[in-house]
Scaffold this motif. Structure first.
Motif, PDB file in Angstrom:
ATOM      1  N   GLU A   1      12.229 101.082  36.041  1.00 24.57           N
ATOM      2  CA  GLU A   1      11.533 102.371  36.024  1.00 24.57           C
ATOM      3  C   GLU A   1      10.094 102.226  35.544  1.00 24.57           C
ATOM      4  O   GLU A   1       9.175 102.855  36.069  1.00 24.57           O
ATOM      5  N   LYS A   2       9.874 101.393  34.574  1.00 23.00           N
ATOM      6  CA  LYS A   2       8.529 101.222  34.014  1.00 23.00           C
ATOM      7  C   LYS A   2       7.703 100.212  34.793  1.00 23.00           C
ATOM      8  O   LYS A   2       6.520 100.008  34.506  1.00 23.00           O
ATOM      9  N   GLY A   3       8.365  99.518  35.739  1.00 27.79           N
ATOM     10  CA  GLY A   3       7.636  98.524  36.511  1.00 27.79           C
ATOM     11  C   GLY A   3       7.257  97.320  35.694  1.00 27.79           C
ATOM     12  O   GLY A   3       6.282  96.628  35.979  1.00 27.79           O
ATOM     13  N   GLU A   4       8.046  97.053  34.660  1.00 27.93           N
ATOM     14  CA  GLU A   4       7.755  95.899  33.810  1.00 27.93           C
ATOM     15  C   GLU A   4       8.088  94.614  34.556  1.00 27.93           C
ATOM     16  O   GLU A   4       8.749  94.602  35.586  1.00 27.93           O
ATOM     17  N   ASP A   5       7.598  93.538  34.017  1.00 29.37           N
ATOM     18  CA  ASP A   5       7.837  92.226  34.614  1.00 29.37           C
ATOM     19  C   ASP A   5       9.317  91.881  34.503  1.00 29.37           C
ATOM     20  O   ASP A   5       9.824  91.572  33.438  1.00 29.37           O
ATOM     21  N   GLN A   6      10.013  91.928  35.651  1.00 32.16           N
ATOM     22  CA  GLN A   6      11.447  91.695  35.627  1.00 32.16           C
ATOM     23  C   GLN A   6      11.808  90.214  35.574  1.00 32.16           C
ATOM     24  O   GLN A   6      12.972  89.857  35.605  1.00 32.16           O
ATOM     25  N   THR A   7      10.778  89.376  35.537  1.00 32.55           N
ATOM     26  CA  THR A   7      11.081  87.958  35.362  1.00 32.55           C
ATOM     27  C   THR A   7      11.391  87.643  33.903  1.00 32.55           C
ATOM     28  O   THR A   7      11.905  86.576  33.584  1.00 32.55           O
ATOM     29  N   GLN A   8      11.072  88.626  33.009  1.00 33.04           N
ATOM     30  CA  GLN A   8      11.370  88.426  31.593  1.00 33.04           C
ATOM     31  C   GLN A   8      12.860  88.634  31.352  1.00 33.04           C
ATOM     32  O   GLN A   8      13.498  89.444  32.036  1.00 33.04           O
ATOM     33  N   PRO A   9      13.410  87.951  30.408  1.00 29.62           N
ATOM     34  CA  PRO A   9      14.839  88.127  30.126  1.00 29.62           C
ATOM     35  C   PRO A   9      15.146  89.557  29.710  1.00 29.62           C
ATOM     36  O   PRO A   9      14.399  90.156  28.941  1.00 29.62           O
ATOM     37  N   LEU A  10      16.219  90.113  30.253  1.00 26.09           N
ATOM     38  CA  LEU A  10      16.580  91.484  29.937  1.00 26.09           C
ATOM     39  C   LEU A  10      17.191  91.596  28.542  1.00 26.09           C
ATOM     40  O   LEU A  10      17.115  92.614  27.904  1.00 26.09           O
ATOM     41  N   GLU A  11      17.837  90.532  28.125  1.00 26.59           N
ATOM     42  CA  GLU A  11      18.506  90.577  26.831  1.00 26.59           C
ATOM     43  C   GLU A  11      18.766  89.161  26.367  1.00 26.59           C
ATOM     44  O   GLU A  11      19.079  88.292  27.165  1.00 26.59           O
ATOM     45  N   VAL A  12      18.581  88.953  25.107  1.00 24.22           N
ATOM     46  CA  VAL A  12      18.901  87.636  24.571  1.00 24.22           C
ATOM     47  C   VAL A  12      20.422  87.521  24.498  1.00 24.22           C
ATOM     48  O   VAL A  12      21.092  88.311  23.864  1.00 24.22           O
TER      49      VAL A  12
END
Length: 341
Positions: free
Chosen positions: A290-301
């Motif tokens: 929704e925020k258009g954030e970089d989805q290559t970043q891990p979603l959760e540790v």
């Protein structure tokens, strides 16, 4: 708990055999069982004697009542009447029967039977009983070494060794010793690849390390052993969901867990815990999109070791319950050869 378990043995002990037959099956009696359930031990003993029930029943009632020395003497008197070629088997059963009421009395009886030469301290049955009673990190390490040694002594797996090994696998996993548990499962599987319980344990050991193989093994089990799959469907579907989680297929895992919540209420705690983790990851993914954030970043540790430890605690709560239930079912029909703890 001991009262309830013995009550079930009395009620559902299988075919009724007379004591003169020297059967491992104990004649059930609902009235005595009801008195035990309500902890009216004195009345239970009186009624058991009036009905001339199996001497072993009376001995266990004595243990419940705290008449420990009398109970041990009663067990010994009974065993003196058993034919010599059957005595060791019946002696081991007496140890397990006593354990339903008191571990302390059970161990005291075991030592007495060994001292009298009725049991061999080095026999697989005695070793397995001792292994099942071990707890704690050091004890688990020793138990693992003893089970491994017993497995190496035979091409096949004696029933008592199998049950001790399966129980130990669950305890090792619950203690965070996944590598030792998996190694033991591999040893068991190499000796008994067609054993249903061992096959299921093998699948459980793969859901994090090799999820694709776990899914393939589940599919194979479903095709080759449909009756087993139906009997254990809830737990096997849970393993299916955990493998999908490992592969990142959270939506598919969520669907499985939600369905199991309605069909397997006995697994509610494990299912709700898994659903909470899945929903947290899905919500995070939705916010990122929704925020258009970089989805290559891990979603959760999601540390591997942490995931495994949480999963194993949940899974082995279910496994221990299943193993104990099946062992008691076998004890009812096969003479209570082993009691996992």
């Amino acid at each position: 708990m001991g009262v309830v378990l013995f009550f079930l043995v009395l009620l559902f002990g299988g075919p009724v055999w007379g004591e003169d037959d020297f059967s491992l099956i104990i004649k059930p009696d609902a009235e005595v069982g009801a008195l035990l359930e309500s902890q009216e031990y004195a009345q239970a003993e009186i009624l058991a004697r009036e009905k001339q029930l199996d001497t072993r029943v009376i001995a266990v009632i004595m243990v419940f009542a705290g008449k420990n020395d009398e109970a041990i003497a009663t067990f010994l008197d009974y065993l003196a009447t058993v034919p010599e070629d059957k005595r060791a088997e019946f002696a081991m059963q007496a140890v397990h029967l006593a354990a339903n009421a008191s571990e302390e009395v059970s161990e005291k009886l075991l030592r007495e039977l060994i001292a009298r030469g009725l049991l061999n301290a080095d026999s697989p049955e005695v070793k397995c009983h001792e292994i099942m009673a071990l707890t704690g990190p050091t004890a688990l390490h020793n138990a693992n070494a003893q089970v491994t040694e017993l497995l190496a002594q035979s091409q096949t797996i004696p029933r008592c060794v199998r049950e001790a090994a399966l129980t130990l696998v669950a305890r090792l996993n619950a203690a965070g010793e996944a590598e030792k548990a998996n190694a033991l499962v591999q040893t068991l599987y190499a000796k008994a690849p067609n054993d249903p319980e061992i096959s299921i344990q093998k699948i459980a050991s793969l859901v994090h390390s090799e999820p694709q193989q776990a899914l393939a093994e589940l599919d194979k089990l479903k095709r080759n052993m449909p009756d087993l799959y139906r009997d254990r469907e809830a737990f096997l579907e849970f393993l299916n969901g955990k493998a999908l989680e490992t592969l990142g297929e959270d939506e598919a895992a969520k669907t499985i867990y939600q369905k199991l919540l309605t069909t397997a209420p006995q697994m509610e705690v494990a299912l709700k815990t898994s659903l909470k983790a899945v929903n947290r990851r899905l919500d995070r993914a939705a916010r990122v999109a929704e925020k258009g954030e970089d989805q290559t970043q891990p979603l959760e540790v999601r540390p591997h070791a942490f995931r495994r430890s949480v999963f194993l605690i949940l899974v082995n709560t279910v496994l221990v319950a299943i193993i104990l239930f099946r062992v008691y079912r076998r004890k009812q029909s096969a003479g209570q050869e082993n009691v996992p703890r």
